[in-house]
Write an enzyme that holds these catalytic residues in place. Structure first.
Site, PDB file in Angstrom:
ATOM      1  N   GLU A   1      62.311  18.248  19.758  1.00 25.76           N
ATOM      2  CA  GLU A   1      61.377  18.620  21.205  1.00 25.76           C
ATOM      3  C   GLU A   1      62.578  18.897  22.034  1.00 25.76           C
ATOM      4  O   GLU A   1      63.072  18.400  22.420  1.00 25.76           O
ATOM      5  CB  GLU A   1      61.157  16.681  21.392  1.00 25.76           C
TER       6      GLU A   1
ATOM      7  N   GLU B   1      60.511  17.106  33.188  1.00 32.02           N
ATOM      8  CA  GLU B   1      59.709  15.831  33.096  1.00 32.02           C
ATOM      9  C   GLU B   1      60.200  15.015  34.940  1.00 32.02           C
ATOM     10  O   GLU B   1      61.041  15.444  35.229  1.00 32.02           O
ATOM     11  CB  GLU B   1      60.234  14.953  32.018  1.00 32.02           C
TER      12      GLU B   1
END
Length: 249
Positions: free
Chosen positions: A130, A135
């Site tokens: 991933e 974020e």
């Protein structure tokens, strides 16, 4: 060191969000598969199917909006009291290596957790890897972060970096990933702040020689989102464009 589309790369896929209405179904899938069971990381949102309330294109921007509401009538409702949207390109577009750039303005407010990220198309997490391109936690509005999750280190043991960005919620910024067979670099507006090199340690640390697909979502609460302030809703993540470049032979 700066990150821009490297010499010898050309645009191979993009969405400029030029047509008002629902996100282009030829490019995006509404991901709803965990609504009934509950989403990962103790997140508190219900991800809606195609809905103008949660994902729409307007005036050249994709708007992903989280709302305080309880969709009891939805057949896959899992008890959530917030709605949002999670879009991905799985089955529509997947890539191995490239330069990825997303221009976005982020929501603010305690409990928001927007993300721009990629998952291995094989569907085995964390074995297929991933990339968290960006974020942002509304409880820490002046900072964005990136991370890599692999079998050798994932979840709370991921490898990542953070970048101060005081106007993340008031201005558009370019969030970037440059992924090559030698490693991955993460940047904002052309400045690299985190690198993950490919080391000779095997697929547990580098599963990134296989396709990945792209995701855009706005989560609420959870392990990173934290406590939710119900007074903030509705909140919106705005995306100006998504662009993917790859090296040409």
């Amino acid at each position: 060191m700066t990150t821009t589309p490297p010499e010898g790369y050309r645009l191979v896929w993009s969405d400029e969000f030029e047509r008002d209405g629902a996100p282009d179904p030829a490019k995006w899938v509404h991901d709803t598969v965990r609504n009934r069971e509950g989403w990962f990381n103790h997140e508190r949102q219900y991800y809606a199917r195609a809905s103008d309330d949660n994902a729409q294109v307007r005036n050249g921007k994709l708007l992903i909006t989280a709302r305080r509401e309880t969709p009891r009538d939805a057949p896959d409702w899992g008890g959530q009291h917030y709605t949002s949207a999670r879009l991905n390109t799985r089955g529509k577009a997947e890539w191995t290596y490239g330069f990825f750039e997303v221009s976005a303005r982020l929501p603010c407010g305690r409990g928001t957790w927007p993300a721009i990220w990629m998952l291995g198309s094989g569907g085995r997490w964390p074995d297929d890897g991933e990339f968290d391109i960006m974020e942002h936690m509304g409880r820490n509005p002046a900072q964005v972060s990136s991370a890599v999750h692999v079998a050798a280190g994932h979840g709370g043991q991921n490898i990542g970096g953070a970048f101060p960005l005081p106007d993340a919620c008031t201005a558009f910024h370019r969030y970037q990933l440059h992924w090559t067979p030698e490693g991955a670099s993460f940047g904002v507006d052309g400045f690299v702040y985190f690198r993950y090199p490919k080391l000779d340690t095997g697929p547990r640390a580098w599963p990134f020689d296989r396709p990945q697909f792209l995701l855009l979502n706005l989560a609420i609460g959870g392990d990173l989102g934290g406590e939710v302030d119900d007074a903030i809703f509705p909140v919106t993540m705005e995306i100006d464009y998504v662009r993917v470049y790859q090296r040409q032979p």
